[in-house]
Design a protein around this motif. Structure first.
Motif, PDB file in Angstrom:
ATOM      1  N   GLY A 136       6.916  13.950   1.296  1.00 11.71           N
ATOM      2  CA  GLY A 136       7.800  13.180   0.945  1.00 11.71           C
ATOM      3  C   GLY A 136       7.906  11.891   1.124  1.00 11.71           C
ATOM      4  O   GLY A 136       7.686  11.145   2.174  1.00 11.71           O
ATOM      5  N   ARG A 137       8.103  10.872   0.035  1.00 17.40           N
ATOM      6  CA  ARG A 137       8.076   9.507   0.442  1.00 17.40           C
ATOM      7  C   ARG A 137       9.106   8.776   1.608  1.00 17.40           C
ATOM      8  O   ARG A 137       8.481   8.183   2.269  1.00 17.40           O
ATOM      9  CB  ARG A 137       8.689   8.614  -1.024  1.00 17.40           C
ATOM     10  CG  ARG A 137       8.396   7.392  -0.832  1.00 17.40           C
ATOM     11  CD  ARG A 137       8.440   6.525  -2.285  1.00 17.40           C
ATOM     12  NE  ARG A 137       8.367   5.032  -1.883  1.00 17.40           N
ATOM     13  CZ  ARG A 137       7.222   4.617  -2.016  1.00 17.40           C
ATOM     14  NH1 ARG A 137       6.155   5.073  -2.112  1.00 17.40           N
ATOM     15  NH2 ARG A 137       7.277   3.211  -1.867  1.00 17.40           N
ATOM     16  N   THR A 178       8.252   7.709   9.424  1.00 22.76           N
ATOM     17  CA  THR A 178       7.234   7.954  10.372  1.00 22.76           C
ATOM     18  C   THR A 178       6.182   6.835  10.269  1.00 22.76           C
ATOM     19  O   THR A 178       5.526   6.738  11.175  1.00 22.76           O
ATOM     20  CB  THR A 178       6.388   9.350  10.033  1.00 22.76           C
ATOM     21  OG1 THR A 178       5.835   9.490   8.748  1.00 22.76           O
ATOM     22  CG2 THR A 178       7.296  10.567  10.468  1.00 22.76           C
ATOM     23  N   GLY A 179       5.829   6.189   9.070  1.00 18.53           N
ATOM     24  CA  GLY A 179       4.896   5.010   8.869  1.00 18.53           C
ATOM     25  C   GLY A 179       5.198   3.809   9.639  1.00 18.53           C
ATOM     26  O   GLY A 179       4.589   3.409  10.322  1.00 18.53           O
ATOM     27  N   GLN A 190      -0.167   9.778  18.457  1.00 18.98           N
ATOM     28  CA  GLN A 190       0.749  10.750  18.124  1.00 18.98           C
ATOM     29  C   GLN A 190       1.848  10.341  16.655  1.00 18.98           C
ATOM     30  O   GLN A 190       1.876  11.217  15.918  1.00 18.98           O
ATOM     31  CB  GLN A 190       2.062  10.854  19.218  1.00 18.98           C
ATOM     32  CG  GLN A 190       2.979  11.843  19.203  1.00 18.98           C
ATOM     33  CD  GLN A 190       2.442  13.125  19.055  1.00 18.98           C
ATOM     34  OE1 GLN A 190       1.623  13.646  20.135  1.00 18.98           O
ATOM     35  NE2 GLN A 190       3.022  14.071  18.287  1.00 18.98           N
ATOM     36  N   THR A 191       1.909   9.220  16.604  1.00 18.28           N
ATOM     37  CA  THR A 191       2.712   8.543  15.625  1.00 18.28           C
ATOM     38  C   THR A 191       2.067   8.689  14.527  1.00 18.28           C
ATOM     39  O   THR A 191       2.421   8.952  13.305  1.00 18.28           O
ATOM     40  CB  THR A 191       3.236   7.122  15.713  1.00 18.28           C
ATOM     41  OG1 THR A 191       2.133   6.282  16.214  1.00 18.28           O
ATOM     42  CG2 THR A 191       4.416   7.055  17.036  1.00 18.28           C
ATOM     43  N   ALA A 192       0.538   8.552  14.433  1.00 16.06           N
ATOM     44  CA  ALA A 192      -0.321   8.578  13.371  1.00 16.06           C
ATOM     45  C   ALA A 192      -0.293  10.077  12.967  1.00 16.06           C
ATOM     46  O   ALA A 192      -0.043  10.505  11.723  1.00 16.06           O
ATOM     47  CB  ALA A 192      -1.599   8.113  13.800  1.00 16.06           C
ATOM     48  N   ASN A 193      -0.349  11.178  13.658  1.00 19.97           N
ATOM     49  CA  ASN A 193      -0.455  12.448  13.550  1.00 19.97           C
ATOM     50  C   ASN A 193       0.998  12.968  12.732  1.00 19.97           C
ATOM     51  O   ASN A 193       1.059  13.407  11.679  1.00 19.97           O
ATOM     52  CB  ASN A 193      -0.322  13.462  14.603  1.00 19.97           C
ATOM     53  CG  ASN A 193      -1.968  13.490  14.951  1.00 19.97           C
ATOM     54  OD1 ASN A 193      -2.776  13.355  14.303  1.00 19.97           O
ATOM     55  ND2 ASN A 193      -2.214  13.802  16.196  1.00 19.97           N
ATOM     56  N   ASN A 194       2.126  12.566  13.148  1.00 18.61           N
ATOM     57  CA  ASN A 194       3.540  12.641  12.734  1.00 18.61           C
ATOM     58  C   ASN A 194       3.410  12.052  11.102  1.00 18.61           C
ATOM     59  O   ASN A 194       3.842  12.412  10.321  1.00 18.61           O
ATOM     60  CB  ASN A 194       4.447  11.965  13.410  1.00 18.61           C
ATOM     61  CG  ASN A 194       4.604  12.769  14.745  1.00 18.61           C
ATOM     62  OD1 ASN A 194       4.201  13.613  15.051  1.00 18.61           O
ATOM     63  ND2 ASN A 194       5.387  11.918  15.615  1.00 18.61           N
ATOM     64  N   ILE A 254       1.000  -1.213  -0.105  1.00 15.72           N
ATOM     65  CA  ILE A 254      -0.014   0.128   0.298  1.00 15.72           C
ATOM     66  C   ILE A 254       0.933   1.196  -0.102  1.00 15.72           C
ATOM     67  O   ILE A 254       1.827   1.136   0.616  1.00 15.72           O
ATOM     68  CB  ILE A 254      -0.838   0.011   1.165  1.00 15.72           C
ATOM     69  CG1 ILE A 254      -1.675  -1.208   1.541  1.00 15.72           C
ATOM     70  CG2 ILE A 254      -1.943   1.089   1.206  1.00 15.72           C
ATOM     71  CD1 ILE A 254      -2.379  -1.369   2.584  1.00 15.72           C
ATOM     72  N   ASP A 255       0.708   2.195  -0.756  1.00 22.33           N
ATOM     73  CA  ASP A 255       1.298   3.421  -0.852  1.00 22.33           C
ATOM     74  C   ASP A 255       1.150   4.184   0.383  1.00 22.33           C
ATOM     75  O   ASP A 255      -0.088   4.318   0.842  1.00 22.33           O
ATOM     76  CB  ASP A 255       1.644   4.140  -2.364  1.00 22.33           C
ATOM     77  CG  ASP A 255       0.219   4.740  -2.249  1.00 22.33           C
ATOM     78  OD1 ASP A 255       0.269   5.994  -1.631  1.00 22.33           O
ATOM     79  OD2 ASP A 255      -0.778   4.276  -2.743  1.00 22.33           O
ATOM     80  N   PRO A 256       2.357   4.921   0.845  1.00 21.27           N
ATOM     81  CA  PRO A 256       1.921   5.685   2.354  1.00 21.27           C
ATOM     82  C   PRO A 256       0.674   6.679   2.255  1.00 21.27           C
ATOM     83  O   PRO A 256      -0.079   6.746   2.964  1.00 21.27           O
ATOM     84  CB  PRO A 256       3.224   6.663   2.103  1.00 21.27           C
ATOM     85  CG  PRO A 256       4.298   5.928   1.598  1.00 21.27           C
ATOM     86  CD  PRO A 256       3.443   5.148   0.285  1.00 21.27           C
ATOM     87  N   LYS A 257       0.445   7.109   0.972  1.00 24.41           N
ATOM     88  CA  LYS A 257      -0.619   8.294   0.786  1.00 24.41           C
ATOM     89  C   LYS A 257      -2.252   7.505   1.255  1.00 24.41           C
ATOM     90  O   LYS A 257      -2.948   7.965   1.927  1.00 24.41           O
ATOM     91  CB  LYS A 257      -0.725   9.018  -0.561  1.00 24.41           C
ATOM     92  CG  LYS A 257       0.270  10.206  -0.362  1.00 24.41           C
ATOM     93  CD  LYS A 257      -0.416  11.339   0.271  1.00 24.41           C
ATOM     94  CE  LYS A 257       0.627  12.522   0.031  1.00 24.41           C
ATOM     95  NZ  LYS A 257       0.483  13.258   1.421  1.00 24.41           N
ATOM     96  N   THR A 258      -2.183   6.190   0.389  1.00 28.44           N
ATOM     97  CA  THR A 258      -3.455   5.520   0.554  1.00 28.44           C
ATOM     98  C   THR A 258      -3.729   5.220   1.914  1.00 28.44           C
ATOM     99  O   THR A 258      -4.594   4.969   2.658  1.00 28.44           O
ATOM    100  CB  THR A 258      -3.546   4.511  -0.486  1.00 28.44           C
ATOM    101  OG1 THR A 258      -3.285   5.102  -1.861  1.00 28.44           O
ATOM    102  CG2 THR A 258      -4.551   3.721  -0.459  1.00 28.44           C
ATOM    103  N   PHE A 259      -2.683   4.544   2.420  1.00 29.86           N
ATOM    104  CA  PHE A 259      -2.616   3.967   3.865  1.00 29.86           C
ATOM    105  C   PHE A 259      -2.882   4.949   4.815  1.00 29.86           C
ATOM    106  O   PHE A 259      -3.852   4.715   5.626  1.00 29.86           O
ATOM    107  CB  PHE A 259      -1.153   3.519   4.097  1.00 29.86           C
ATOM    108  CG  PHE A 259      -0.961   2.785   5.481  1.00 29.86           C
ATOM    109  CD1 PHE A 259      -1.754   2.042   5.999  1.00 29.86           C
ATOM    110  CD2 PHE A 259       0.050   3.697   6.480  1.00 29.86           C
ATOM    111  CE1 PHE A 259      -1.472   1.378   7.176  1.00 29.86           C
ATOM    112  CE2 PHE A 259       0.148   3.112   7.618  1.00 29.86           C
ATOM    113  CZ  PHE A 259      -0.666   1.920   8.018  1.00 29.86           C
TER     114      PHE A 259
END
Ligand SMILES: [Fe+2]
Ligand SMILES: [Fe+2]
Length: 199
Positions: A149-150, A156-157, A139-143, A74-79
């Motif tokens: 940038g990928r 952070t993901g 917190q980690t979700a917000n970050n 899954i790409d980061p934006k979609t995730f």
């Protein structure tokens, strides 16, 4: 937490492998395989167990999505976009559930079976640990969602996924031990007796 006796490390949620033997004297008479067909299995207990199963499923699904993200499926934006509704539902549901247990249910169980008081100290401490784990996930979700940038998204993901894995492990430990402590009390005394205690 302030003012309470500190639990020994081996009873904390990240170290424990189950309830200590001293708190399993009722569980020994009411093992899991007899719960569903016991005559005292009531509607409230059935509902409460099904709520726990919903939490298990929701947390497991979120973790599977996280795993797919880690593996690059899954790409980061979609995730980032897809995870929010399920994540918020789990966190909101858990917060509400713990509030009910802390204020409405646990005080009654403590009165009915004082010899299991230590068990409720453990569960209470678990709720604090779970909320700290939830805050860490938020917190980690917000970050993660604010990253650009990928490379940053991937970094952070990863942190978000780690925090979520920890929450899942805590949650599974807590739900199992909580059920092993509480269901035997409800079966032994009956829901009507237990819920009639105090207010
Ligand atoms: Fe709980
Ligand atoms: Fe619970």
């Amino acid at each position: 937490m302030a003012g309470k006796t500190k639990l020994p490390d081996d009873l904390l949620i990240d170290k424990r492998k189950g309830l200590p033997e001293a708190l399993k004297f009722l569980f020994a008479d009411y093992p899991r395989d007899i719960w569903r067909k016991h005559k005292n299995m009531g509607e409230l207990t059935t509902f409460w167990l099904s709520r726990h199963d919903q939490f298990r499923r929701a947390a497991t699904t979120l973790n599977a999505n996280n795993q797919a993200f880690l593996e690059g499926q899954i790409d980061p934006k979609t995730f980032s976009h897809n995870m929010v509704p399920g994540f918020n539902a789990l966190l909101g549901g858990l917060t509400e559930h713990h509030t009910m247990e802390d204020h409405h249910y646990f005080p009654k169980f403590r009165v009915v079976e004082p010899k299991l008081a230590r068990g409720f100290e453990i569960l209470d401490e678990d709720h604090h640990a779970l909320h700290a784990a939830i805050e860490n996930v938020a917190q980690t979700a917000n970050n993660f969602m604010q990253s650009e940038g990928r490379d940053n998204l991937l970094r952070t993901g990863d942190k978000f996924v780690d925090a979520n894995a920890k929450l899942l492990a805590f949650l599974m430990r807590h739900l199992e031990d909580e059920e092993d402590l509480i269901v035997p009390i409800l079966l032994d005394r009956s829901e009507a007796t237990v819920m009639g205690q105090g207010h």
